[in-house]
Enzyme design. Structure first.
Site, PDB file in Angstrom:
ATOM      1  N   ASP A  21       0.990  -1.490   0.556  1.00  0.00           N
ATOM      2  CA  ASP A  21       0.316  -0.233   0.060  1.00  0.00           C
ATOM      3  C   ASP A  21       0.883   1.655   0.093  1.00  0.00           C
ATOM      4  OD1 ASP A  21       0.586  -0.743   2.414  1.00  0.00           O
ATOM      5  OD2 ASP A  21      -1.220  -0.536   3.392  1.00  0.00           O
TER       6      ASP A  21
ATOM      7  N   GLU B 262      -9.617  -1.040   5.267  1.00  0.00           N
ATOM      8  CA  GLU B 262     -10.028  -1.160   6.294  1.00  0.00           C
ATOM      9  C   GLU B 262     -11.292  -1.609   6.626  1.00  0.00           C
ATOM     10  OE1 GLU B 262      -8.418   0.979   8.378  1.00  0.00           O
ATOM     11  OE2 GLU B 262      -8.270   2.308   8.328  1.00  0.00           O
TER      12      GLU B 262
ATOM     13  N   HIS C 128      -7.318  -4.227   9.917  1.00  0.00           N
ATOM     14  CA  HIS C 128      -7.156  -3.990   8.354  1.00  0.00           C
ATOM     15  C   HIS C 128      -5.941  -4.750   8.140  1.00  0.00           C
ATOM     16  CE1 HIS C 128      -4.663   0.140   9.379  1.00  0.00           C
ATOM     17  NE2 HIS C 128      -3.948  -1.073   9.552  1.00  0.00           N
TER      18      HIS C 128
ATOM     19  N   ASN D 186      -7.941  -2.129  14.041  1.00  0.00           N
ATOM     20  CA  ASN D 186      -9.028  -2.429  13.952  1.00  0.00           C
ATOM     21  C   ASN D 186      -8.962  -4.005  12.943  1.00  0.00           C
ATOM     22  OD1 ASN D 186      -8.115  -1.567  11.854  1.00  0.00           O
ATOM     23  ND2 ASN D 186      -9.099   0.144  10.556  1.00  0.00           N
TER      24      ASN D 186
END
Ligand code: GLP
Length: 260
Positions: free
Chosen positions: A66, A142, A137, A135
């Protein structure tokens, strides 16, 4: 899925590095790299093996997961620069063979499609190292990411921006809002996924990813859909898991012929 609880975070890093090195020795044409602090121990082990044991990356291409959108490539927090600083510039990888999504392209969707083509042309990625966000990811996929998504733009959640503000002088306003990331489908095309998670801050995310339902709300739960996954956790990151005794038993009784 194989879940290995190591004695320490440092041990998890070394083991991840050894697994990646084995793929390179077996002739991997492409390996997948991740940013964040989690893979750093693995990169240190790969650099050590290059220096001390002649491990060569001359025939390997690397692909980052990413990139932030809008950060100049020379920005210290650009993932393109991070991966060179922390890993690829320390081994015999040609700079032309170090790839990442282009977060500064005028046409981001075209850049995303181009990145998918580059991976397909050089792939399959033999081994992809992964961290996990608090979280859940993976890369920058996400919660809510399509389980079959490909490389594309994502908007970061407030939680991820807050988590990553530590890399931007604790100044939230400097953290980009948008990113370009390999999709969950793209990540799932790699032949072997190696996820590393350490510290108590990752315990809930690890438990949800490994033992919770497969759900777009926990993107890392796609690991459960993949045929070859190794999850490396230290005791703190393993604290939320239910089947710890079984995972430890399976590793202690691993058949001698079975590699990672
Ligand atoms: C970052 C990266 C992820 C990484 C995760 C965890 O935002 N995009 O690829 O796995 O968050 O980072 P860390 O390993 O520093 O906890």
């Amino acid at each position: 899925m194989e879940l290995v609880i190591t004695e320490s975070a440092a041990d998890a890093g070394v083991l991840a590095g050894r697994i990646m090195a084995d793929h390179v020795r077996r002739g991997a044409r492409a390996i997948g790299l991740a940013t964040g602090s989690s893979p750093l121990g693995a990169y240190r082990e790969l650099i050590r093996q290059h220096r001390d044991e002649g491990l060569s990356f001359a025939a390997v291409r690397t692909f980052n997961l990413d990139e932030y959108i809008g950060l100049p490539p020379a920005h210290p927090q650009s993932y393109s620069r991070f991966i060179r600083d922390e890993f690829t510039s320390h081994v015999d990888l040609l700079d032309a063979n170090v790839h990442g999504p282009d977060g500064n392209a005028a046409d981001i969707p075209a850049a995303a499609a181009e990145y998918e083509r580059a991976i397909a042309d050089s792939g399959p990625i033999a081994v992809q190292i992964l961290g996990i966000g608090a979280n859940g990811h993976l890369g920058f996929n996400e919660p809510g990411s399509s389980l079959r998504s490909r490389t594309r733009v994502k908007t970061l959640t407030p939680t991820t921006r807050e988590d990553n503000a530590r890399f931007f002088d604790d100044d939230l306003s400097q953290v980009p809002t948008h990113v370009i990331t390999q999709g969950l489908g793209t990540i799932g095309d790699a032949e072997h996924l190696v996820m590393i998670a350490t510290g108590s801050g990752k315990a809930d995310a690890v438990a949800a990813a490994v033992e919770g339902p497969v759900s777009a709300f926990c993107p890392a739960s796609i690991l459960q859909m993949h045929p070859h996954v190794t999850v490396l956790v230290d005791p703190d990151a393993a604290a939320g898991l239910q089947a710890v005794d079984y995972y430890r038993f399976a590793v202690a009784n691993k058949p001698s012929w079975q590699s990672f």
